[in-house]
Design a protein around this motif. Structure first.
Motif, PDB file in Angstrom:
ATOM      1  N   LYS A   1     -15.510   1.019 -29.216  1.00 55.30           N
ATOM      2  CA  LYS A   1     -15.136   0.030 -30.225  1.00 55.30           C
ATOM      3  C   LYS A   1     -13.739   0.368 -30.735  1.00 55.30           C
ATOM      4  O   LYS A   1     -13.580   0.962 -31.806  1.00 55.30           O
ATOM      5  N   GLN A   2     -12.754   0.019 -29.950  1.00 52.55           N
ATOM      6  CA  GLN A   2     -11.355   0.241 -30.335  1.00 52.55           C
ATOM      7  C   GLN A   2     -10.492  -0.790 -29.624  1.00 52.55           C
ATOM      8  O   GLN A   2     -10.856  -1.295 -28.567  1.00 52.55           O
ATOM      9  N   LYS A   3      -9.395  -1.115 -30.224  1.00 48.11           N
ATOM     10  CA  LYS A   3      -8.427  -2.017 -29.600  1.00 48.11           C
ATOM     11  C   LYS A   3      -7.070  -1.346 -29.672  1.00 48.11           C
ATOM     12  O   LYS A   3      -6.699  -0.864 -30.724  1.00 48.11           O
ATOM     13  N   PRO A   4      -6.334  -1.313 -28.605  1.00 46.80           N
ATOM     14  CA  PRO A   4      -6.744  -1.691 -27.254  1.00 46.80           C
ATOM     15  C   PRO A   4      -7.579  -0.583 -26.643  1.00 46.80           C
ATOM     16  O   PRO A   4      -7.458   0.575 -27.030  1.00 46.80           O
ATOM     17  N   GLY A   5      -8.437  -0.930 -25.703  1.00 53.19           N
ATOM     18  CA  GLY A   5      -9.154   0.102 -24.978  1.00 53.19           C
ATOM     19  C   GLY A   5     -10.636  -0.077 -24.783  1.00 53.19           C
ATOM     20  O   GLY A   5     -11.321   0.876 -24.455  1.00 53.19           O
ATOM     21  N   LYS A   6     -11.171  -1.276 -24.967  1.00 50.20           N
ATOM     22  CA  LYS A   6     -12.619  -1.441 -24.878  1.00 50.20           C
ATOM     23  C   LYS A   6     -13.253  -1.029 -23.556  1.00 50.20           C
ATOM     24  O   LYS A   6     -14.212  -0.282 -23.573  1.00 50.20           O
ATOM     25  N   PRO A   7     -12.815  -1.500 -22.402  1.00 50.17           N
ATOM     26  CA  PRO A   7     -13.595  -1.156 -21.210  1.00 50.17           C
ATOM     27  C   PRO A   7     -13.304   0.246 -20.677  1.00 50.17           C
ATOM     28  O   PRO A   7     -12.772   0.424 -19.592  1.00 50.17           O
ATOM     29  N   LEU A   8     -13.648   1.252 -21.445  1.00 55.12           N
ATOM     30  CA  LEU A   8     -13.484   2.638 -21.028  1.00 55.12           C
ATOM     31  C   LEU A   8     -14.829   3.143 -20.520  1.00 55.12           C
ATOM     32  O   LEU A   8     -15.855   2.919 -21.152  1.00 55.12           O
ATOM     33  N   PHE A   9     -14.836   3.801 -19.382  1.00 52.92           N
ATOM     34  CA  PHE A   9     -16.061   4.344 -18.806  1.00 52.92           C
ATOM     35  C   PHE A   9     -15.936   5.856 -18.725  1.00 52.92           C
ATOM     36  O   PHE A   9     -14.895   6.384 -18.351  1.00 52.92           O
ATOM     37  N   PHE A  10     -17.021   6.535 -19.080  1.00 53.77           N
ATOM     38  CA  PHE A  10     -17.089   7.980 -18.915  1.00 53.77           C
ATOM     39  C   PHE A  10     -18.434   8.312 -18.298  1.00 53.77           C
ATOM     40  O   PHE A  10     -19.468   7.823 -18.735  1.00 53.77           O
ATOM     41  N   GLY A  11     -18.398   9.110 -17.253  1.00 56.37           N
ATOM     42  CA  GLY A  11     -19.633   9.494 -16.593  1.00 56.37           C
ATOM     43  C   GLY A  11     -19.489  10.829 -15.901  1.00 56.37           C
ATOM     44  O   GLY A  11     -18.452  11.483 -15.988  1.00 56.37           O
TER      45      GLY A  11
ATOM     46  N   PHE B   1     -13.594   9.465 -15.534  1.00 61.16           N
ATOM     47  CA  PHE B   1     -13.103   8.487 -16.490  1.00 61.16           C
ATOM     48  C   PHE B   1     -12.615   7.274 -15.712  1.00 61.16           C
ATOM     49  O   PHE B   1     -11.958   7.433 -14.685  1.00 61.16           O
ATOM     50  N   ALA B   2     -12.905   6.083 -16.198  1.00 56.30           N
ATOM     51  CA  ALA B   2     -12.317   4.854 -15.667  1.00 56.30           C
ATOM     52  C   ALA B   2     -11.637   4.173 -16.842  1.00 56.30           C
ATOM     53  O   ALA B   2     -12.287   3.783 -17.807  1.00 56.30           O
ATOM     54  N   LEU B   3     -10.329   4.082 -16.770  1.00 59.02           N
ATOM     55  CA  LEU B   3      -9.536   3.554 -17.880  1.00 59.02           C
ATOM     56  C   LEU B   3      -9.370   2.042 -17.754  1.00 59.02           C
ATOM     57  O   LEU B   3      -9.477   1.484 -16.666  1.00 59.02           O
ATOM     58  N   PRO B   4      -9.062   1.373 -18.873  1.00 61.10           N
ATOM     59  CA  PRO B   4      -8.837  -0.070 -18.848  1.00 61.10           C
ATOM     60  C   PRO B   4      -7.630  -0.437 -17.976  1.00 61.10           C
ATOM     61  O   PRO B   4      -6.748   0.389 -17.729  1.00 61.10           O
ATOM     62  N   GLY B   5      -7.590  -1.683 -17.547  1.00 57.72           N
ATOM     63  CA  GLY B   5      -6.495  -2.155 -16.714  1.00 57.72           C
ATOM     64  C   GLY B   5      -5.226  -2.457 -17.482  1.00 57.72           C
ATOM     65  O   GLY B   5      -4.131  -2.405 -16.934  1.00 57.72           O
ATOM     66  N   ASN B   6      -5.338  -2.745 -18.753  1.00 58.63           N
ATOM     67  CA  ASN B   6      -4.170  -3.019 -19.589  1.00 58.63           C
ATOM     68  C   ASN B   6      -3.388  -1.718 -19.779  1.00 58.63           C
ATOM     69  O   ASN B   6      -3.960  -0.711 -20.190  1.00 58.63           O
ATOM     70  N   PRO B   7      -2.090  -1.709 -19.480  1.00 59.64           N
ATOM     71  CA  PRO B   7      -1.317  -0.461 -19.575  1.00 59.64           C
ATOM     72  C   PRO B   7      -1.338   0.187 -20.961  1.00 59.64           C
ATOM     73  O   PRO B   7      -1.470   1.406 -21.065  1.00 59.64           O
ATOM     74  N   ALA B   8      -1.237  -0.607 -22.013  1.00 66.86           N
ATOM     75  CA  ALA B   8      -1.263  -0.045 -23.367  1.00 66.86           C
ATOM     76  C   ALA B   8      -2.634   0.549 -23.678  1.00 66.86           C
ATOM     77  O   ALA B   8      -2.743   1.624 -24.270  1.00 66.86           O
ATOM     78  N   ALA B   9      -3.675  -0.134 -23.257  1.00 68.78           N
ATOM     79  CA  ALA B   9      -5.035   0.358 -23.482  1.00 68.78           C
ATOM     80  C   ALA B   9      -5.278   1.624 -22.664  1.00 68.78           C
ATOM     81  O   ALA B   9      -5.902   2.581 -23.155  1.00 68.78           O
ATOM     82  N   ALA B  10      -4.806   1.646 -21.422  1.00 65.06           N
ATOM     83  CA  ALA B  10      -4.987   2.823 -20.579  1.00 65.06           C
ATOM     84  C   ALA B  10      -4.288   4.036 -21.175  1.00 65.06           C
ATOM     85  O   ALA B  10      -4.846   5.138 -21.200  1.00 65.06           O
ATOM     86  N   LEU B  11      -3.083   3.843 -21.676  1.00 66.16           N
ATOM     87  CA  LEU B  11      -2.332   4.949 -22.267  1.00 66.16           C
ATOM     88  C   LEU B  11      -3.009   5.472 -23.523  1.00 66.16           C
ATOM     89  O   LEU B  11      -3.172   6.685 -23.694  1.00 66.16           O
ATOM     90  N   SER B  12      -3.446   4.564 -24.398  1.00 59.18           N
ATOM     91  CA  SER B  12      -4.102   5.027 -25.626  1.00 59.18           C
ATOM     92  C   SER B  12      -5.424   5.728 -25.305  1.00 59.18           C
ATOM     93  O   SER B  12      -5.744   6.750 -25.908  1.00 59.18           O
ATOM     94  N   CYS B  13      -6.187   5.213 -24.338  1.00 57.52           N
ATOM     95  CA  CYS B  13      -7.444   5.864 -23.957  1.00 57.52           C
ATOM     96  C   CYS B  13      -7.186   7.215 -23.309  1.00 57.52           C
ATOM     97  O   CYS B  13      -7.944   8.164 -23.516  1.00 57.52           O
ATOM     98  N   PHE B  14      -6.117   7.310 -22.539  1.00 51.24           N
ATOM     99  CA  PHE B  14      -5.787   8.600 -21.928  1.00 51.24           C
ATOM    100  C   PHE B  14      -5.552   9.650 -23.005  1.00 51.24           C
ATOM    101  O   PHE B  14      -6.109  10.745 -22.939  1.00 51.24           O
ATOM    102  N   TYR B  15      -4.726   9.308 -23.986  1.00 52.47           N
ATOM    103  CA  TYR B  15      -4.405  10.298 -25.021  1.00 52.47           C
ATOM    104  C   TYR B  15      -5.561  10.569 -25.973  1.00 52.47           C
ATOM    105  O   TYR B  15      -5.661  11.664 -26.519  1.00 52.47           O
TER     106      TYR B  15
END
Length: 75
Positions: free
Chosen positions: A26-36, A44-58
């Motif tokens: 529950k965060q924007k940007p970054g909703k479709p984050l997968f962890f398994g 980890f599977a990060l979102p396709g949006n570059p800004a979301a992917a970067l924020s989820c990475f960090y």
């Protein structure tokens, strides 16, 4: 990772036997984050949006990598 009928990453991970720990945060940007995990590996599977992917990475991937390296992280 994306959400919808054209998201093949989730299906591929499932077919490979990756156990889902969590999916979507529950965060924007970054909703479709997968962890398994599969056996002793984490995935980890990060979102396709570059800004979301970067924020989820960090927020998620980098701290996990640092913990695996044995480095304490101050949050």
């Amino acid at each position: 990772m994306s959400v919808g009928t054209y998201d093949y990453v989730g299906k591929a991970l499932k077919e490979l036997g990756v156990e889902e720990i969590f999916y979507k945060v529950k965060q924007k940007p970054g909703k479709p984050l997968f962890f398994g995990r599969k056996k002793n590996k984490i995935v980890f599977a990060l979102p396709g949006n570059p800004a979301a992917a970067l924020s989820c990475f960090y927020l998620y991937v980098y701290p996990a990598l640092e913990k695996l390296r044995g480095i304490k992280i101050l949050v």
